[in-house]
Structures are given as structure tokens and as C-alpha cells.
Motif scaffolding. Structure first.
Motif, PDB file in Angstrom:
ATOM      1  N   UNK A 188       0.750  -1.225   0.187  1.00  0.00           N
ATOM      2  CA  UNK A 188      -0.061   0.175   0.062  1.00  0.00           C
ATOM      3  C   UNK A 188       0.809   1.365   0.016  1.00  0.00           C
ATOM      4  N   UNK A 189       0.302   2.441  -0.198  1.00  0.00           N
ATOM      5  CA  UNK A 189       0.934   3.734  -0.264  1.00  0.00           C
ATOM      6  C   UNK A 189       0.894   4.368   1.184  1.00  0.00           C
ATOM      7  N   UNK A 190       1.608   5.413   1.361  1.00  0.00           N
ATOM      8  CA  UNK A 190       1.557   6.138   2.617  1.00  0.00           C
ATOM      9  C   UNK A 190       0.326   7.024   2.807  1.00  0.00           C
ATOM     10  N   UNK A 191      -0.306   7.080   1.541  1.00  0.00           N
ATOM     11  CA  UNK A 191      -1.709   7.679   2.026  1.00  0.00           C
ATOM     12  C   UNK A 191      -2.681   6.625   2.414  1.00  0.00           C
ATOM     13  N   UNK A 200      -0.424   9.811  11.268  1.00  0.00           N
ATOM     14  CA  UNK A 200       0.990   9.354  11.268  1.00  0.00           C
ATOM     15  C   UNK A 200       2.208  10.177  10.257  1.00  0.00           C
ATOM     16  N   UNK A 201       1.569  11.125   9.474  1.00  0.00           N
ATOM     17  CA  UNK A 201       2.304  11.906   8.507  1.00  0.00           C
ATOM     18  C   UNK A 201       3.371  12.482   9.309  1.00  0.00           C
ATOM     19  N   UNK A 202       4.768  12.657   8.875  1.00  0.00           N
ATOM     20  CA  UNK A 202       5.729  13.226   9.322  1.00  0.00           C
ATOM     21  C   UNK A 202       6.112  14.374   8.286  1.00  0.00           C
ATOM     22  N   UNK A 203       5.735  15.766   8.629  1.00  0.00           N
ATOM     23  CA  UNK A 203       5.721  16.803   7.535  1.00  0.00           C
ATOM     24  C   UNK A 203       7.074  17.263   7.297  1.00  0.00           C
ATOM     25  N   UNK A 204       7.431  17.640   6.044  1.00  0.00           N
ATOM     26  CA  UNK A 204       8.560  18.239   5.627  1.00  0.00           C
ATOM     27  C   UNK A 204       9.658  17.328   5.013  1.00  0.00           C
ATOM     28  N   UNK A 205       9.252  16.137   5.183  1.00  0.00           N
ATOM     29  CA  UNK A 205      10.199  15.162   4.771  1.00  0.00           C
ATOM     30  C   UNK A 205      10.027  14.553   3.467  1.00  0.00           C
ATOM     31  N   UNK A 206      10.800  14.728   2.385  1.00  0.00           N
ATOM     32  CA  UNK A 206      10.614  14.272   1.048  1.00  0.00           C
ATOM     33  C   UNK A 206      11.537  13.442   0.373  1.00  0.00           C
ATOM     34  N   UNK A 207      11.368  12.841  -0.925  1.00  0.00           N
ATOM     35  CA  UNK A 207      12.376  12.087  -1.307  1.00  0.00           C
ATOM     36  C   UNK A 207      13.526  12.947  -2.143  1.00  0.00           C
ATOM     37  N   UNK A 208      14.750  12.466  -1.955  1.00  0.00           N
ATOM     38  CA  UNK A 208      15.770  13.003  -2.471  1.00  0.00           C
ATOM     39  C   UNK A 208      16.519  12.139  -3.723  1.00  0.00           C
ATOM     40  N   UNK A 249      10.335  14.434  16.207  1.00  0.00           N
ATOM     41  CA  UNK A 249      10.284  15.282  14.864  1.00  0.00           C
ATOM     42  C   UNK A 249      10.517  16.601  14.923  1.00  0.00           C
ATOM     43  N   UNK A 250      11.494  17.268  14.288  1.00  0.00           N
ATOM     44  CA  UNK A 250      11.857  18.685  14.193  1.00  0.00           C
ATOM     45  C   UNK A 250      10.786  19.496  13.447  1.00  0.00           C
ATOM     46  N   UNK A 251       9.623  19.841  13.995  1.00  0.00           N
ATOM     47  CA  UNK A 251       8.672  20.688  13.331  1.00  0.00           C
ATOM     48  C   UNK A 251       7.966  21.454  14.015  1.00  0.00           C
ATOM     49  N   UNK A 252       7.572  22.505  13.614  1.00  0.00           N
ATOM     50  CA  UNK A 252       6.773  23.604  14.194  1.00  0.00           C
ATOM     51  C   UNK A 252       5.228  23.349  14.012  1.00  0.00           C
ATOM     52  N   UNK A 253       4.947  22.376  13.116  1.00  0.00           N
ATOM     53  CA  UNK A 253       3.783  22.003  12.661  1.00  0.00           C
ATOM     54  C   UNK A 253       3.230  21.055  13.501  1.00  0.00           C
ATOM     55  N   UNK A 254       3.882  19.941  14.081  1.00  0.00           N
ATOM     56  CA  UNK A 254       3.213  18.921  14.805  1.00  0.00           C
ATOM     57  C   UNK A 254       4.116  18.446  15.828  1.00  0.00           C
ATOM     58  N   UNK A 255       3.695  17.470  16.813  1.00  0.00           N
ATOM     59  CA  UNK A 255       4.166  17.043  17.812  1.00  0.00           C
ATOM     60  C   UNK A 255       4.314  15.623  17.404  1.00  0.00           C
ATOM     61  N   UNK A 311       6.765   8.695  -2.603  1.00  0.00           N
ATOM     62  CA  UNK A 311       6.598  10.071  -3.267  1.00  0.00           C
ATOM     63  C   UNK A 311       5.585  11.066  -2.573  1.00  0.00           C
ATOM     64  N   UNK A 312       4.607  10.408  -1.782  1.00  0.00           N
ATOM     65  CA  UNK A 312       3.703  11.215  -1.153  1.00  0.00           C
ATOM     66  C   UNK A 312       4.163  11.789   0.246  1.00  0.00           C
ATOM     67  N   UNK A 313       5.504  11.162   0.834  1.00  0.00           N
ATOM     68  CA  UNK A 313       6.089  11.481   1.926  1.00  0.00           C
ATOM     69  C   UNK A 313       6.289  10.551   2.727  1.00  0.00           C
ATOM     70  N   UNK A 314       6.330  10.623   4.246  1.00  0.00           N
ATOM     71  CA  UNK A 314       6.708   9.720   5.155  1.00  0.00           C
ATOM     72  C   UNK A 314       5.788   9.547   6.092  1.00  0.00           C
ATOM     73  N   UNK A 315       5.430   8.468   6.638  1.00  0.00           N
ATOM     74  CA  UNK A 315       4.219   8.113   7.608  1.00  0.00           C
ATOM     75  C   UNK A 315       5.026   7.021   8.659  1.00  0.00           C
ATOM     76  N   UNK A 316       4.698   7.412  10.097  1.00  0.00           N
ATOM     77  CA  UNK A 316       5.049   6.518  11.065  1.00  0.00           C
ATOM     78  C   UNK A 316       4.063   5.736  11.734  1.00  0.00           C
ATOM     79  N   UNK A 317       4.027   4.442  11.416  1.00  0.00           N
ATOM     80  CA  UNK A 317       2.992   3.457  12.171  1.00  0.00           C
ATOM     81  C   UNK A 317       3.452   3.044  13.406  1.00  0.00           C
TER      82      UNK A 317
END
Length: 228
Positions: free
Chosen positions: A13-16, A31-39, A157-163, A176-182
Motif C-alpha cells: 500500500x501507499x503512505x496515503x 502518522x504523517x511526518x511533515x517536511x520529509x520528501x524524497x531526494x 520530529x523537528x517541526x513547528x507544525x506537529x508534535x 512520493x507522497x512523504x513519510x508516515x510513522x506507524x
């Protein structure tokens, strides 16, 4: 510890899909971890997906003299099948992860690395075709300003958007959509939820292509989606 069978099932399955299931289980932001994308192996392109238990590494600034100092190098202790999660101090200009680290991680059997901070040596990771997700790119090495303090301990997570906290053994899925922590205790529960939702969405899409409205197709199929 999450079984290989469950990890393989999640990998379909996907992160979504994972985020949708986790929201039903009341996990903040699914579980989405904002700001982390594929390089790597490409910048936000292609079918790359990594799934595995988190092997966490926490960096601290060098002036944190009372912080723990682990023996050895974290890169030489990565369990096969893991996703390496590197936690950098916030607002750090220096990168905390480079090409040689991916070379060793790949040789250890890691499935990919996620850097909550800056990564460097971008072409080296891509030449290895080794998956790397990160917050930013940089050029400077970390040694002048930071050091590793903890390995396989909870990191925030080092984020001002979420804890959000990533615990060792939590299942990380990234694409491609980002990172999710389960959370590892929820990993077995989300498989059925993801399968049911994905099946319903496929049927909704097929009905829309056949001429039905989104409203009618959703009412018919999404009402049957499995709930916790």
C-alpha cells in the motif's frame, strides 16, 4: 517487534493508504511526518517506496556535554531490513548524513534512510540507487557542530507544525507522497483497514470512469469500508 509478514503486507500500500487507516485509529495526522520528501534515487519522482522498522539516531549540538555518548559508530550497527531515521537538531545549517553513510547502510541491508535535517553528497546516494528522504540539502559535514548522542531511542520530529515521536521499531513507510510513522502496536491492525479502503477507492474510480458521479460512486462503495 512487527513480523515480516505484516511488513510485507503494509508494503503493498501507499503512505496515503497508511495515513487513512491510522486516522481511523485516531493517530494524529494519520502518522504523517511533515517536511520529509524524497531526494534519492530521484527528487520526488518514480515508484520508490521503503517500508521497515525504524532504527533511530539522535544528533545533539557539541556543546551538550552532558548528553549521552554512545560507543562505536551507529552506521555499523544497522539491522538488515531497517529504515534509518536520523534526527538533527533544529535550524542546523550542516548536513548530518552523506554518501559514505548510505554506502554502509546499503551494505548492511537497510532499505532506506530518512533524515530529519540536511543530507549531502546527493549524487552519491543516487549512484547507489539508495532511497533517501530528507528535510533539506546541504554541503557542510556535521562534525564541527554536532555529534551522535543516542541510538535506538525515541526521537521527536523537528517541526513547528506537529508534535510527533518516532520510536525504535515503529514502522516507517515513505514514498512520493512523504513519510508516515506507524506505531508498532498498530501495524497489524491497519492492514485490513488499508485493504478495504483501497478496494473501495478502486471501485469508486472505475465507476467514475464509467460515467457515475463521485457522490453516487462513493455512497455505494465507501459506505462498505471496514472500520476499526
Amino acid at each position: 517487534m512487527v513480523s515480516r509478514v505484516v511488513i510485507d503486507a503494509i508494503s503493498k500500500f501507499t503512505t496515503c493508504d497508511a495515513a487513512d487507516a491510522l486516522q481511523k485509529l485516531k493517530v494524529p495526522h494519520g502518522g504523517f511526518l511533515s517536511g520529509l520528501t524524497m531526494y534519492s534515487p530521484a527528487r520526488q519522482s518514480g515508484p520508490t517506496k521503503i517500508v521497515g522498522p525504524a532504527y533511530t539516531v539522535r544528533y545533539v549540538r557539541k556543546n551538550y556535554e552532558n548528553a549521552p555518548k554512545p560507543e562505536g559508530h551507529y552506521i555499523d550497527s544497522i539491522p538488515a531490513g531497517s529504515v534509518v531515521f536520523i534526527s538533527s537538531p533544529p535550524r542546523l545549517v550542516n548536513a548530518v548524513y552523506g554518501g559514505l553513510m548510505s554506502t554502509r547502510a546499503q551494505a548492511s541491508g537497510a532499505v532506506g534512510t530518512i533524515v530529519d535535517g540536511r543530507v549531502r553528497d546527493l549524487q552519491e546516494h543516487r549512484d547507489l540507487e539508495y532511497p533517501v528522504f530528507a528535510r533539506e540539502v546541504g554541503t557542510s559535514a556535521p562534525a564541527e557542530v554536532v555529534r551522535v548522542s543516542e541510538v535506538n531511542s525515541p526521537v521527536r520530529l523537528q517541526s513547528d507544525e506537529q508534535d510527533a515521536v518516532i520510536n525504535p521499531g515503529d514502522i516507517l513507510i515513505a514514498d512520493l507522497n512523504g513519510v508516515v510513522c506507524i506505531p508498532q502496536d498498530l501495524a497489524p491492525r491497519i492492514v485490513e483497514l488499508m485493504a478495504s479502503q483501497a478496494d473501495a477507492d478502486e471501485k469508486v474510480a472505475a465507476d467514475i470512469k464509467a460515467g457515475k458521479t463521485f457522490t453516487d460512486a462513493s455512497k455505494e462503495h465507501r459506505s462498505k469500508v471496514k472500520q476499526p
